[in-house]
Design a protein around this motif. Structure first.
Motif, PDB file in Angstrom:
ATOM      1  N   LEU A   1      22.093  65.300  18.031  1.00 11.13           N
ATOM      2  CA  LEU A   1      20.897  64.452  18.360  1.00 11.13           C
ATOM      3  C   LEU A   1      19.771  64.882  17.619  1.00 11.13           C
ATOM      4  O   LEU A   1      18.954  64.026  17.077  1.00 11.13           O
ATOM      5  CB  LEU A   1      21.036  64.079  19.889  1.00 11.13           C
ATOM      6  CG  LEU A   1      22.044  63.114  20.342  1.00 11.13           C
ATOM      7  CD1 LEU A   1      21.944  63.110  21.975  1.00 11.13           C
ATOM      8  CD2 LEU A   1      22.506  62.204  19.813  1.00 11.13           C
ATOM      9  N   ASP A   2      19.614  66.065  17.800  1.00  9.50           N
ATOM     10  CA  ASP A   2      18.377  66.891  17.116  1.00  9.50           C
ATOM     11  C   ASP A   2      17.990  66.362  15.913  1.00  9.50           C
ATOM     12  O   ASP A   2      16.608  66.202  15.495  1.00  9.50           O
ATOM     13  CB  ASP A   2      18.444  68.384  17.216  1.00  9.50           C
ATOM     14  CG  ASP A   2      18.863  68.771  18.781  1.00  9.50           C
ATOM     15  OD1 ASP A   2      18.117  69.639  19.028  1.00  9.50           O
ATOM     16  OD2 ASP A   2      19.897  68.524  18.929  1.00  9.50           O
ATOM     17  N   VAL A   3      18.918  65.817  15.013  1.00  7.86           N
ATOM     18  CA  VAL A   3      18.916  65.445  13.789  1.00  7.86           C
ATOM     19  C   VAL A   3      18.919  63.966  13.697  1.00  7.86           C
ATOM     20  O   VAL A   3      18.103  63.345  13.102  1.00  7.86           O
ATOM     21  CB  VAL A   3      19.811  66.081  12.762  1.00  7.86           C
ATOM     22  CG1 VAL A   3      19.970  65.225  11.521  1.00  7.86           C
ATOM     23  CG2 VAL A   3      19.366  67.556  12.472  1.00  7.86           C
ATOM     24  N   THR A   4      19.972  63.454  14.360  1.00  8.03           N
ATOM     25  CA  THR A   4      20.131  61.962  14.266  1.00  8.03           C
ATOM     26  C   THR A   4      19.059  61.039  15.109  1.00  8.03           C
ATOM     27  O   THR A   4      18.917  60.047  14.646  1.00  8.03           O
ATOM     28  CB  THR A   4      21.380  61.677  14.570  1.00  8.03           C
ATOM     29  OG1 THR A   4      21.594  61.907  16.120  1.00  8.03           O
ATOM     30  CG2 THR A   4      22.559  62.421  13.868  1.00  8.03           C
TER      31      THR A   4
ATOM     32  N   LEU B   1      21.090  69.838  20.982  1.00  3.65           N
ATOM     33  CA  LEU B   1      20.813  71.367  21.456  1.00  3.65           C
ATOM     34  C   LEU B   1      19.465  71.275  22.168  1.00  3.65           C
ATOM     35  O   LEU B   1      19.436  71.564  23.300  1.00  3.65           O
ATOM     36  CB  LEU B   1      20.676  71.991  19.964  1.00  3.65           C
ATOM     37  CG  LEU B   1      21.946  72.454  19.454  1.00  3.65           C
ATOM     38  CD1 LEU B   1      23.091  71.468  19.174  1.00  3.65           C
ATOM     39  CD2 LEU B   1      21.806  73.192  18.140  1.00  3.65           C
ATOM     40  N   ALA B   2      18.306  70.998  21.240  1.00  7.82           N
ATOM     41  CA  ALA B   2      16.909  71.218  22.078  1.00  7.82           C
ATOM     42  C   ALA B   2      16.698  69.702  22.558  1.00  7.82           C
ATOM     43  O   ALA B   2      15.791  69.674  23.441  1.00  7.82           O
ATOM     44  CB  ALA B   2      16.069  71.619  21.147  1.00  7.82           C
ATOM     45  N   GLU B   3      17.212  68.815  21.911  1.00  4.30           N
ATOM     46  CA  GLU B   3      17.090  67.331  22.310  1.00  4.30           C
ATOM     47  C   GLU B   3      17.782  66.984  23.592  1.00  4.30           C
ATOM     48  O   GLU B   3      18.721  67.645  23.893  1.00  4.30           O
ATOM     49  CB  GLU B   3      17.813  66.708  21.128  1.00  4.30           C
ATOM     50  CG  GLU B   3      17.414  65.192  21.040  1.00  4.30           C
ATOM     51  CD  GLU B   3      16.007  64.629  20.793  1.00  4.30           C
ATOM     52  OE1 GLU B   3      15.465  65.547  20.216  1.00  4.30           O
ATOM     53  OE2 GLU B   3      16.003  63.596  20.744  1.00  4.30           O
TER      54      GLU B   3
ATOM     55  N   PRO C   1      29.230  81.632  16.921  1.00  4.49           N
ATOM     56  CA  PRO C   1      28.385  81.288  15.934  1.00  4.49           C
ATOM     57  C   PRO C   1      28.986  79.723  15.291  1.00  4.49           C
ATOM     58  O   PRO C   1      29.852  79.917  14.659  1.00  4.49           O
ATOM     59  CB  PRO C   1      28.270  82.502  14.883  1.00  4.49           C
ATOM     60  CG  PRO C   1      29.543  83.315  15.228  1.00  4.49           C
ATOM     61  CD  PRO C   1      30.020  82.900  16.635  1.00  4.49           C
ATOM     62  N   ILE C   2      27.958  79.004  15.335  1.00  4.83           N
ATOM     63  CA  ILE C   2      28.320  77.712  14.705  1.00  4.83           C
ATOM     64  C   ILE C   2      27.206  77.279  13.994  1.00  4.83           C
ATOM     65  O   ILE C   2      25.923  77.318  14.178  1.00  4.83           O
ATOM     66  CB  ILE C   2      28.599  76.623  15.922  1.00  4.83           C
ATOM     67  CG1 ILE C   2      29.774  77.135  16.797  1.00  4.83           C
ATOM     68  CG2 ILE C   2      28.693  75.271  15.376  1.00  4.83           C
ATOM     69  CD1 ILE C   2      30.932  77.056  16.161  1.00  4.83           C
ATOM     70  N   ASP C   3      27.322  76.513  12.697  1.00  4.72           N
ATOM     71  CA  ASP C   3      26.372  76.086  11.661  1.00  4.72           C
ATOM     72  C   ASP C   3      25.807  74.696  12.363  1.00  4.72           C
ATOM     73  O   ASP C   3      26.978  73.974  12.868  1.00  4.72           O
ATOM     74  CB  ASP C   3      26.983  75.845  10.344  1.00  4.72           C
ATOM     75  CG  ASP C   3      26.182  75.503   9.457  1.00  4.72           C
ATOM     76  OD1 ASP C   3      25.199  76.238   8.928  1.00  4.72           O
ATOM     77  OD2 ASP C   3      26.289  74.332   8.753  1.00  4.72           O
ATOM     78  N   CYS C   4      24.602  74.494  12.404  1.00  2.54           N
ATOM     79  CA  CYS C   4      24.271  73.102  13.045  1.00  2.54           C
ATOM     80  C   CYS C   4      23.018  72.724  12.245  1.00  2.54           C
ATOM     81  O   CYS C   4      22.208  73.180  11.724  1.00  2.54           O
ATOM     82  CB  CYS C   4      23.436  73.520  14.450  1.00  2.54           C
ATOM     83  SG  CYS C   4      24.144  74.348  15.778  1.00  2.54           S
ATOM     84  N   ALA C   5      23.162  71.625  11.859  1.00  2.00           N
ATOM     85  CA  ALA C   5      22.044  70.798  11.182  1.00  2.00           C
ATOM     86  C   ALA C   5      21.009  70.508  12.065  1.00  2.00           C
ATOM     87  O   ALA C   5      21.236  69.958  12.864  1.00  2.00           O
ATOM     88  CB  ALA C   5      22.604  69.476  10.392  1.00  2.00           C
ATOM     89  N   MET C   6      19.784  71.202  11.705  1.00  2.00           N
ATOM     90  CA  MET C   6      18.663  71.103  12.418  1.00  2.00           C
ATOM     91  C   MET C   6      17.629  70.310  11.891  1.00  2.00           C
ATOM     92  O   MET C   6      16.639  69.682  12.454  1.00  2.00           O
ATOM     93  CB  MET C   6      18.195  72.335  12.930  1.00  2.00           C
ATOM     94  CG  MET C   6      19.446  73.141  13.771  1.00  2.00           C
ATOM     95  SD  MET C   6      19.758  72.280  15.152  1.00  2.00           S
ATOM     96  CE  MET C   6      18.369  72.235  16.271  1.00  2.00           C
ATOM     97  N   GLY C   7      17.381  70.305  10.580  1.00  2.00           N
ATOM     98  CA  GLY C   7      16.331  69.688   9.716  1.00  2.00           C
ATOM     99  C   GLY C   7      16.794  68.649   8.970  1.00  2.00           C
ATOM    100  O   GLY C   7      18.030  68.673   8.290  1.00  2.00           O
TER     101      GLY C   7
END
Ligand code: BDR
Ligand code: CA
Length: 314
Positions: free
Chosen positions: A188-191, A152-154, A290-296
């Motif tokens: 990838l923002d999380v991983t 996403l931002a990554e 709208p999609i749920d995204c793991a970010m933290g």
């Protein structure tokens, strides 16, 4: 126990994800389906069978899925994961045989236990898109669909803006985004926060020469060399185990809902997840879904869980 179905393309971190699932008492692994991706489909299936035999779990069925993306040209990632997808690990010829077709099994598993099963996809999304196309609404019978994919931002990892799984079959991801299933993206923002250093692997496995320890050491070698050479990090990122960890303990990640879509055709941007970040006052005006995204992610708790269950006690 949480019933789980794993859809994998069988690179090194897919193998670690399977091992984490098998070492987790909270998880009931119903089956594994394979898809082309890090390696061709036949190799992915062979790797899944070999990893199950390594773990002495030949009771878990392996189902064969798609050998190519919906529309785009086939891509693989042998440079990262090694020729077989499992680094320099050499596992015995598998004795198990595949148990059947991935799509048939997914339908049977979801219809058999509606609302219960978590599907975890750690490769290109082709199998999931095909099953939803064949039987619209079937994926909404899942309790949740956890997808490792996207950036996403990554920055990307296969192109400047795209993550491998979304790049390998962007049409499949687009289809799933559009039909609106109960999906969480683990990008990838999380991983990229979940880097496991080579020295930690060495230290945790030191003095051990059992089959699992030897496999983890050999399987991770190629990807560690790749990351060291290209990114200056002597270790590997635990992309796919992150998705399994989220099925074990949903509180490990904090998620946000974003309106987004994935680029399917761009010459430079295929596979890029495009988030509509405009400061619009009305959400309905945003482009995408709208999609749920793991970010933290709680890095310390994840690392503890992973190292304890996959690398064993100190
Ligand atoms: C994803 O691509 C593959 O190389 C990994 O197994 C993971 O699923 C990371 O971008
Ligand atoms: Ca994978």
């Amino acid at each position: 126990m949480q019933p789980v179905f794993l859809d994998v393309d069988m690179g090194v971190d897919d193998a670690l994800a399977i091992i984490l699932a098998l070492q987790s008492p909270e998880v009931e692994l119903l089956g594994i389906s394979t898809v082309f991706g890090n390696v061709p489909l036949g190799q992915a299936t062979r790797n899944a069978l070999q990893v199950l035999e390594l773990m002495e779990r030949d009771d878990i069925p392996v189902y064969v899925g798609a050998d190519e993306p919906l529309v785009r040209q086939l891509v693989h990632a042998e440079a990262v994961h090694g020729k077989t997808g499992l680094g320099v690990a050499e596992l015995p010829e598998p004795q198990m045989l595949p148990a059947g077709n991935a799509l048939d099994f997914l339908v049977a598993a979801l219809e058999g236990r509606p609302g219960e099963v978590i599907i975890i996809a750690t490769g290109p999304l082709t199998n999931l898109a095909l099953v939803e196309q064949q039987q619209p609404g079937i994926l909404n019978q899942a309790r949740r669909v956890l997808v490792m994919g996207g950036a996403l931002a990554e920055a990307g990892n296969i192109t400047p803006v795209s993550e491998f799984n979304s790049f390998a079959d962007p049409h499949a991801l687009h289809y799933l985004i559009k039909v609106g299933i109960n999906m969480t993206l683990i990008p990838l923002d999380v991983t990229h926060r979940l880097g496991l250093a080579a020295e930690v692997i060495e230290a945790r496995l030191s003095g051990r020469d059992d089959a699992l320890a030897c496999f983890v050491r050999d399987a991770t070698r190629t990807v560690i060399d790749f990351e060291r050479e290209h990114y200056g990090f002597a270790g590997l990122h635990l992309h796919d185990p992150a998705a399994v960890a989220l099925a074990i303990d949903a509180s490990l990640c904090q998620s946000e809902t974003y309106v987004l879509d994935v680029e399917t055709t761009g010459e430079l941007t295929a596979g890029q997840v495009v988030v509509d970040r405009r400061p619009l006052s009305r959400d309905e005006e945003r482009e995408g879904y709208p999609i749920d995204c793991a970010m933290g992610v709680d890095v310390e708790r994840f690392m503890q869980l992973f190292t304890h269950r996959v690398l064993g006690e100190v």
